[in-house]
Design an enzyme around this catalytic site. Structure first.
Site, PDB file in Angstrom:
ATOM      1  N   ASP A  45       0.390 -48.790  22.227  1.00  0.00           N
ATOM      2  CA  ASP A  45       1.061 -48.408  20.984  1.00  0.00           C
ATOM      3  C   ASP A  45       0.321 -48.966  19.758  1.00  0.00           C
ATOM      4  O   ASP A  45       0.036 -50.166  19.685  1.00  0.00           O
ATOM      5  CB  ASP A  45       2.511 -48.928  21.021  1.00  0.00           C
ATOM      6  CG  ASP A  45       3.380 -48.312  19.940  1.00  0.00           C
ATOM      7  OD1 ASP A  45       3.035 -48.449  18.745  1.00  0.00           O
ATOM      8  OD2 ASP A  45       4.399 -47.694  20.286  1.00  0.00           O
ATOM      9  N   ARG A  47       1.243 -49.736  16.995  1.00  0.00           N
ATOM     10  CA  ARG A  47       1.984 -50.682  16.160  1.00  0.00           C
ATOM     11  C   ARG A  47       1.963 -52.116  16.691  1.00  0.00           C
ATOM     12  O   ARG A  47       2.577 -52.993  16.108  1.00  0.00           O
ATOM     13  CB  ARG A  47       3.436 -50.202  16.031  1.00  0.00           C
ATOM     14  CG  ARG A  47       3.567 -48.853  15.349  1.00  0.00           C
ATOM     15  CD  ARG A  47       4.942 -48.253  15.552  1.00  0.00           C
ATOM     16  NE  ARG A  47       5.203 -47.922  16.961  1.00  0.00           N
ATOM     17  CZ  ARG A  47       6.334 -47.366  17.400  1.00  0.00           C
ATOM     18  NH1 ARG A  47       7.313 -47.108  16.562  1.00  0.00           N
ATOM     19  NH2 ARG A  47       6.482 -47.083  18.678  1.00  0.00           N
ATOM     20  N   HIS A  99       7.070 -54.293  23.973  1.00  0.00           N
ATOM     21  CA  HIS A  99       7.706 -54.126  22.653  1.00  0.00           C
ATOM     22  C   HIS A  99       8.921 -53.230  22.784  1.00  0.00           C
ATOM     23  O   HIS A  99       8.925 -52.281  23.570  1.00  0.00           O
ATOM     24  CB  HIS A  99       6.711 -53.548  21.631  1.00  0.00           C
ATOM     25  CG  HIS A  99       6.271 -52.149  21.929  1.00  0.00           C
ATOM     26  ND1 HIS A  99       6.784 -51.049  21.276  1.00  0.00           N
ATOM     27  CD2 HIS A  99       5.392 -51.657  22.831  1.00  0.00           C
ATOM     28  CE1 HIS A  99       6.211 -49.953  21.756  1.00  0.00           C
ATOM     29  NE2 HIS A  99       5.375 -50.283  22.702  1.00  0.00           N
ATOM     30  N   CYS A 102       9.501 -48.981  23.188  1.00  0.00           N
ATOM     31  CA  CYS A 102       8.292 -48.508  23.886  1.00  0.00           C
ATOM     32  C   CYS A 102       8.500 -47.106  24.478  1.00  0.00           C
ATOM     33  O   CYS A 102       9.416 -46.885  25.279  1.00  0.00           O
ATOM     34  CB  CYS A 102       7.931 -49.487  25.000  1.00  0.00           C
ATOM     35  SG  CYS A 102       6.399 -49.066  25.854  1.00  0.00           S
TER      36      CYS A 102
HETATM   37 CO    CO Z   1       4.766 -49.056  24.233  1.00  0.00          CO
END
Ligand code: CO
Length: 210
Positions: A45, A47, A99, A102
């Protein structure tokens, strides 16, 4: 050059200048080699970038990322990264960082197919199945999602403990620690799940090597 690509190259130039302003020898020093203390196994990801959110510089963290931060015991890519980090770089800590929010974990909770990704996400469905009693008792879907994110990290910490060459390190006196964290997208903070291990004691007997 497309504008979005030019932005990256320009950004790189600006970053180089700002780093040199703080530490004129930064790149000369790093060119000599890396001695990171940490291996980070995180989600792909965009982020959740390891160094940025821990406020560390290049050279600090050896990184492996995949969808939903999985440690799959047949994944030669992951195993090679872990082996190199532990045996050659001699990192002191391995951090599995998931996280909340997700997408991979969310996909595992649902019944939609994502073609080839189903085979990867299947590993998270197995985590769900292992913990279905606990998860099934959570009525709120978002709470259940958050809990599966945490349990998925815990299971990946376990999966690292099951690797024979990690157990070999522990037996040889290496104090290597494995940690489980979850990053919160909504405030940028890391939550330590307090599942750190530095030995295989809590593993089921069948996973322990002599
Ligand atoms: Co993720």
């Amino acid at each position: 050059m497309p504008q979005e690509i030019k932005k990256l190259i320009d950004g790189n130039n600006e970053w180089v200048e700002s780093v040199k302003k703080t530490d004129p020898h930064f790149f000369d020093d790093l060119e000599k080699g890396q001695t990171p203390d940490f291996l980070w196994i995180g989600c792909s990801d965009s982020r959740v970038p390891a160094t940025q959110l821990t406020n560390t510089m290049p050279g600090s963290i050896f990184v492996h990322r995949n969808i939903a931060n999985l440690v799959v015991h047949t994944d030669i890519n992951l195993l090679s990264v872990v082996y190199y980090a532990v045996k050659a770089l001699k990192v002191k800590h391995i951090i599995v960082c998931g996280h909340y929010g997700c997408g991979g974990v969310q996909a595992a909770m649902g019944n939609d197919s994502f073609d080839i990704i189903d085979n990867w996400v299947r590993n998270i469905k197995d985590v769900y199945n292992t913990h279905k009693a606990e998860l099934g008792a959570i009525s709120s879907e978002s709470d259940r999602f958050n809990r599966l994110v945490e349990l998925n990290v815990e299971e990946q910490v376990n999966n690292l403990s099951k690797i024979s060459f990690i157990q070999e390190e522990w037996k040889g006196g290496n104090k290597l620690q494995i940690h489980g964290w979850v990053y919160k997208l909504n405030d940028g903070k890391i939550k330590d799940l307090n599942v750190s291990v530095d030995n295989p004691e809590n593993l089921d007997a069948v996973y322990k090597f002599n």
